[in-house]
Design a protein around this motif. Structure first.
Motif, PDB file in Angstrom:
ATOM      1  N   LYS A 246      47.316   6.463   2.667  1.00 22.19           N
ATOM      2  CA  LYS A 246      47.311   5.277   3.526  1.00 22.19           C
ATOM      3  C   LYS A 246      46.045   5.306   4.377  1.00 22.19           C
ATOM      4  O   LYS A 246      45.650   6.369   4.872  1.00 22.19           O
ATOM      5  CB  LYS A 246      48.542   5.258   4.446  1.00 22.19           C
ATOM      6  CG  LYS A 246      49.814   4.779   3.774  1.00 22.19           C
ATOM      7  CD  LYS A 246      49.748   3.312   3.452  1.00 22.19           C
ATOM      8  CE  LYS A 246      51.030   2.829   2.803  1.00 22.19           C
ATOM      9  NZ  LYS A 246      50.936   1.439   2.359  1.00 22.19           N
TER      10      LYS A 246
ATOM     11  N   TYR B 134      51.624   1.608  11.151  1.00 27.73           N
ATOM     12  CA  TYR B 134      52.225   2.618  10.272  1.00 27.73           C
ATOM     13  C   TYR B 134      51.815   4.023  10.707  1.00 27.73           C
ATOM     14  O   TYR B 134      50.647   4.274  11.023  1.00 27.73           O
ATOM     15  CB  TYR B 134      51.795   2.371   8.827  1.00 27.73           C
ATOM     16  CG  TYR B 134      52.182   3.473   7.867  1.00 27.73           C
ATOM     17  CD1 TYR B 134      53.386   3.413   7.185  1.00 27.73           C
ATOM     18  CD2 TYR B 134      51.343   4.574   7.651  1.00 27.73           C
ATOM     19  CE1 TYR B 134      53.745   4.430   6.298  1.00 27.73           C
ATOM     20  CE2 TYR B 134      51.697   5.588   6.784  1.00 27.73           C
ATOM     21  CZ  TYR B 134      52.905   5.512   6.112  1.00 27.73           C
ATOM     22  OH  TYR B 134      53.261   6.507   5.252  1.00 27.73           O
TER      23      TYR B 134
ATOM     24  N   VAL C 214      57.357   8.025   9.509  1.00 30.43           N
ATOM     25  CA  VAL C 214      57.943   7.806   8.189  1.00 30.43           C
ATOM     26  C   VAL C 214      58.700   9.048   7.719  1.00 30.43           C
ATOM     27  O   VAL C 214      59.796   8.949   7.156  1.00 30.43           O
ATOM     28  CB  VAL C 214      56.855   7.412   7.162  1.00 30.43           C
ATOM     29  CG1 VAL C 214      57.400   7.460   5.741  1.00 30.43           C
ATOM     30  CG2 VAL C 214      56.315   6.025   7.465  1.00 30.43           C
TER      31      VAL C 214
ATOM     32  N   ARG D 280      55.267  -2.065   2.159  1.00 31.84           N
ATOM     33  CA  ARG D 280      55.439  -2.662   3.473  1.00 31.84           C
ATOM     34  C   ARG D 280      56.510  -3.745   3.350  1.00 31.84           C
ATOM     35  O   ARG D 280      56.518  -4.501   2.378  1.00 31.84           O
ATOM     36  CB  ARG D 280      54.131  -3.285   3.969  1.00 31.84           C
ATOM     37  CG  ARG D 280      52.903  -2.416   3.750  1.00 31.84           C
ATOM     38  CD  ARG D 280      53.053  -1.053   4.394  1.00 31.84           C
ATOM     39  NE  ARG D 280      53.081  -1.146   5.830  1.00 31.84           N
ATOM     40  CZ  ARG D 280      52.009  -0.975   6.610  1.00 31.84           C
ATOM     41  NH1 ARG D 280      50.840  -0.687   6.069  1.00 31.84           N
ATOM     42  NH2 ARG D 280      52.115  -1.069   7.920  1.00 31.84           N
TER      43      ARG D 280
ATOM     44  N   GLY E  38      56.534   1.200   8.547  1.00 32.70           N
ATOM     45  CA  GLY E  38      55.982   0.366   7.486  1.00 32.70           C
ATOM     46  C   GLY E  38      56.355  -1.090   7.499  1.00 32.70           C
ATOM     47  O   GLY E  38      55.836  -1.866   6.690  1.00 32.70           O
TER      48      GLY E  38
ATOM     49  N   GLU F 233      48.028  -3.654  -0.897  1.00 28.59           N
ATOM     50  CA  GLU F 233      49.317  -3.081  -0.541  1.00 28.59           C
ATOM     51  C   GLU F 233      50.426  -3.625  -1.449  1.00 28.59           C
ATOM     52  O   GLU F 233      50.293  -4.686  -2.068  1.00 28.59           O
ATOM     53  CB  GLU F 233      49.662  -3.425   0.914  1.00 28.59           C
ATOM     54  CG  GLU F 233      48.724  -2.827   1.946  1.00 28.59           C
ATOM     55  CD  GLU F 233      49.149  -1.443   2.389  1.00 28.59           C
ATOM     56  OE1 GLU F 233      50.095  -0.896   1.797  1.00 28.59           O
ATOM     57  OE2 GLU F 233      48.528  -0.926   3.333  1.00 28.59           O
TER      58      GLU F 233
END
Length: 271
Positions: free
Chosen positions: A25, A37, A42, A105, A126, A143
């Motif tokens: 990312k 993000y 995450v 996303r 995200g 993305e």
């Protein structure tokens, strides 16, 4: 060992840590990308999601390999259930697949970022405000984006209307054509039974400035969830009338309906 390191070692498995780290990312020096993000957020989120995915909803996933490994992708699914569990489960399935995982996303309703703390938390894992400009920028950035063209019409549907697709907007098709993005349809089965609503108190929802106030039991039922990913669909970017755009949208909607029927035929029981 500091508190953060201790919690990380206790909550995040080495396998999950490596899985998230290998998904590239474009994050800055502080660990965030332009939409908020954050890799560490995450990892903590997925450590919880894993239990929900594997043990509570016992998700059965087929076709997740159909998500292209690179390039702009719109993952288009039916919206089901009163909470955005469908987006969470779809995102986890794609991010944890064995071959060439991606961190998608999710486009979320405008209501969620207005809830204190929740908006920032969703951004860190995200999710992004479901705005056409945001979606366009992410597709331009190659993305994979989860969208629900039914919007509130889908998430707030009553139990008697379960698995009946509501009207799809045309916006996602315009974006797919403009950015040459693949569209991968997804049929979600099971989330409709997690929080079955029998009514919607519209006056109260209006007074509170929220999308809906469902009449439902205050519990999330452990319905078994089926996620069926279809083959990528491609549409050229030619200049065509809006009626033909709608026809293309209807073809995606028909494929999602087929995938929903597939999931319904596959499940042996609700729970």
């Amino acid at each position: 060992m500091g508190l953060a390191s201790f919690l990380k070692s206790r909550l995040i498995s080495e396998e999950l840590d490596k899985q998230v780290e290998k998904i590239k990312k474009p994050i800055g020096s502080l660990g965030y990308d332009p939409w908020g993000y954050n890799n560490d957020a995450v990892k903590y989120g997925f450590s919880i999601t894993r239990q929900i995915y594997e043990k509570y909803f016992r998700v059965q996933t087929t076709g997740v390999e159909n998500i292209p490994a690179t390039g702009p992708v719109l993952i288009v699914a039916n919206h089901s259930g009163q909470l955005p569990l469908d987006g969470l489960l779809i995102g986890y399935a794609i991010a944890t697949r064995k071959e060439k995982p991606r961190m998608p996303r999710a486009m979320i309703e405008r209501f969620f970022p207005t809830v204190p703390w929740l908006g920032n938390l969703l951004n860190e894992v995200g999710a992004v405000l479901g705005d056409p400009v945001n979606c366009a920028k992410m597709l331009e950035n190659n993305e994979a984006v989860i969208v629900f063209p039914e919007g509130i019409r889908g998430s707030g549907k009553l139990y008697r209307d379960r698995y009946q697709l509501k009207r799809f907007g045309n916006g996602f098709m315009h974006l797919a054509m403009k950015y040459n993005a693949a569209i991968v349809p997804v049929g979600v089965v099971g989330c409709e039974e997690t929080i079955p609503a029998i009514a919607n108190i519209k006056p109260l929802a209006s007074a509170l400035s929220i999308p809906y106030v469902p009449v439902a039991l205050p519990v999330i039922f452990p319905a078994k969830v089926h996620l069926n990913f279809g083959k990528p669909m491609y549409f050229d970017g030619s200049d065509i009338p809006e009626e033909q755009i709608t026809d293309r949208v209807d073809s995606v909607k028909a494929e999602i309906s087929r995938l929903i029927d597939k999931g319904l035929s596959e499940r042996k029981r609700l729970f």
